[in-house]
Scaffold this motif. Sequence first.
Motif, PDB file in Angstrom:
ATOM      1  N   GLU A 190      -2.086   7.827  10.293  1.00  0.00           N
ATOM      2  CA  GLU A 190      -2.688   7.796   8.787  1.00  0.00           C
ATOM      3  C   GLU A 190      -4.376   8.205   9.554  1.00  0.00           C
ATOM      4  OE1 GLU A 190      -2.997   6.437   4.444  1.00  0.00           O
ATOM      5  OE2 GLU A 190      -1.339   6.685   6.102  1.00  0.00           O
ATOM      6  N   ARG A 202     -10.923   6.754  -0.614  1.00  0.00           N
ATOM      7  CA  ARG A 202      -9.737   6.441  -0.280  1.00  0.00           C
ATOM      8  C   ARG A 202      -9.383   5.172   0.256  1.00  0.00           C
ATOM      9  NH1 ARG A 202      -4.947  10.133   2.409  1.00  0.00           N
ATOM     10  NH2 ARG A 202      -5.219  11.183   0.594  1.00  0.00           N
ATOM     11  N   TYR A 203     -10.354   4.675   1.065  1.00  0.00           N
ATOM     12  CA  TYR A 203     -10.236   3.725   2.125  1.00  0.00           C
ATOM     13  C   TYR A 203     -11.639   2.682   1.896  1.00  0.00           C
ATOM     14  CZ  TYR A 203      -6.688   6.327   4.492  1.00  0.00           C
ATOM     15  OH  TYR A 203      -5.620   6.978   4.702  1.00  0.00           O
ATOM     16  N   THR A 234      -8.084  -3.381   8.816  1.00  0.00           N
ATOM     17  CA  THR A 234      -9.208  -3.505   8.024  1.00  0.00           C
ATOM     18  C   THR A 234      -9.510  -5.032   8.310  1.00  0.00           C
ATOM     19  OG1 THR A 234      -8.717  -2.019   6.330  1.00  0.00           O
ATOM     20  CG2 THR A 234     -10.212  -3.752   5.856  1.00  0.00           C
ATOM     21  N   GLN A 263       4.806  -0.174   5.551  1.00  0.00           N
ATOM     22  CA  GLN A 263       4.131   0.972   4.722  1.00  0.00           C
ATOM     23  C   GLN A 263       2.759   1.000   5.456  1.00  0.00           C
ATOM     24  OE1 GLN A 263       5.884   2.676   2.397  1.00  0.00           O
ATOM     25  NE2 GLN A 263       7.624   1.206   2.835  1.00  0.00           N
ATOM     26  N   SER A 264       2.332   2.474   4.959  1.00  0.00           N
ATOM     27  CA  SER A 264       0.647   2.846   5.923  1.00  0.00           C
ATOM     28  C   SER A 264      -0.067   1.765   5.074  1.00  0.00           C
ATOM     29  CB  SER A 264       0.666   4.094   5.492  1.00  0.00           C
ATOM     30  OG  SER A 264       0.572   4.712   4.156  1.00  0.00           O
ATOM     31  N   THR A 265      -0.081   1.389   3.775  1.00  0.00           N
ATOM     32  CA  THR A 265      -1.050   0.757   3.014  1.00  0.00           C
ATOM     33  C   THR A 265      -1.064  -0.793   3.785  1.00  0.00           C
ATOM     34  OG1 THR A 265       0.710   0.014   1.644  1.00  0.00           O
ATOM     35  CG2 THR A 265      -0.722   1.682   0.930  1.00  0.00           C
ATOM     36  N   GLN A 266       0.069  -1.307   4.257  1.00  0.00           N
ATOM     37  CA  GLN A 266       0.004  -2.364   5.070  1.00  0.00           C
ATOM     38  C   GLN A 266      -0.793  -2.450   6.276  1.00  0.00           C
ATOM     39  OE1 GLN A 266       4.570  -2.752   4.516  1.00  0.00           O
ATOM     40  NE2 GLN A 266       4.056  -5.009   3.825  1.00  0.00           N
ATOM     41  N   VAL A 292      -3.146  -0.253   6.990  1.00  0.00           N
ATOM     42  CA  VAL A 292      -4.585  -0.075   7.003  1.00  0.00           C
ATOM     43  C   VAL A 292      -5.052  -1.420   6.689  1.00  0.00           C
ATOM     44  CG1 VAL A 292      -6.191   0.922   5.371  1.00  0.00           C
ATOM     45  CG2 VAL A 292      -4.156   2.267   6.107  1.00  0.00           C
ATOM     46  N   ALA A 293      -4.406  -2.225   5.631  1.00  0.00           N
ATOM     47  CA  ALA A 293      -4.918  -3.670   5.436  1.00  0.00           C
ATOM     48  C   ALA A 293      -5.057  -4.430   6.689  1.00  0.00           C
ATOM     49  CB  ALA A 293      -4.102  -4.239   4.409  1.00  0.00           C
TER      50      ALA A 293
END
Length: 268
Positions: free
Chosen positions: A172, A96-97, A211, A202-205, A207-208
């Motif tokens: 998350e 997933r990550y 990262t 958003q959660s994807t943002q 996480v990025a």
Amino acid sequence: MRYVAPAREAVDPVVFTHAPLSDWSEYGSWLQWPCWPSIDELNARWPSGSHERFVAQTRGLLEDGLHYEERIATRGLIATREANWHDLFNAIVWLRYPQLKRALNRQQMMEIAQVGRRERSRPQCAQTHFDEAGVIVVVKEPRLLALWDVHDWHGLFWRHRDAWLDGSISVEVFGHALLEHALTPGKLLVGKALAVMAEDAQSTQAVACITDAIAEGQWLRDPLELRPLPLSGISGWHAGNEEESFHRHAACYQPLREGRRYPPPLAL
């Protein structure tokens, strides 16, 4: 005391209907079917062109003399114990990550180059803590961060209970050990958190953002950067937290240590 996961056949299926495991339903067959997934099944889920692959952790593999992180960095091999909850959760987190896992691996390699294979630096400890128990928290309201800063758990989880439901603050889960511990119903879970402050993200943002910060060496230089977050206080994460008394006496709620201060969250 070291946590020992239940045998596969002893896991209560109900745990997969509650957070955090309910958020991993795309891997439900691997988690809930009677049989363990094979290494080949795990590898079949990699996107085309991925550098990494899972490989059975055997004595022969370990005789290559490489550190676990070196083996990933130089050969793309993620040593994985078969029929093992901890390593299965590690595998699904990798799937997933992958970019976040790669960022951690690169930072670990930089530290190994500095201190060697047998020593562990403070950055390595921070990176391992996040790898095992990490959570990414997006906070949209400064007042919630202020409560978290002073460990006002009653305020954060009870007085502002709705904030966890309306998206004012969201979590998350990244740490594979946290997911493993969630196999035991009623276990009090505490994450090691990195926070992102954002009015609309958003959660994807998030996480990025995390990262990139790790990849650039901005974060995870010391374990004290990580904020404890008692996940069992979140509505729906623990049966007992529907009562106010839980938020006054739960063992997972620890006071702020004298002199402890947390770094500001990343802004998104």
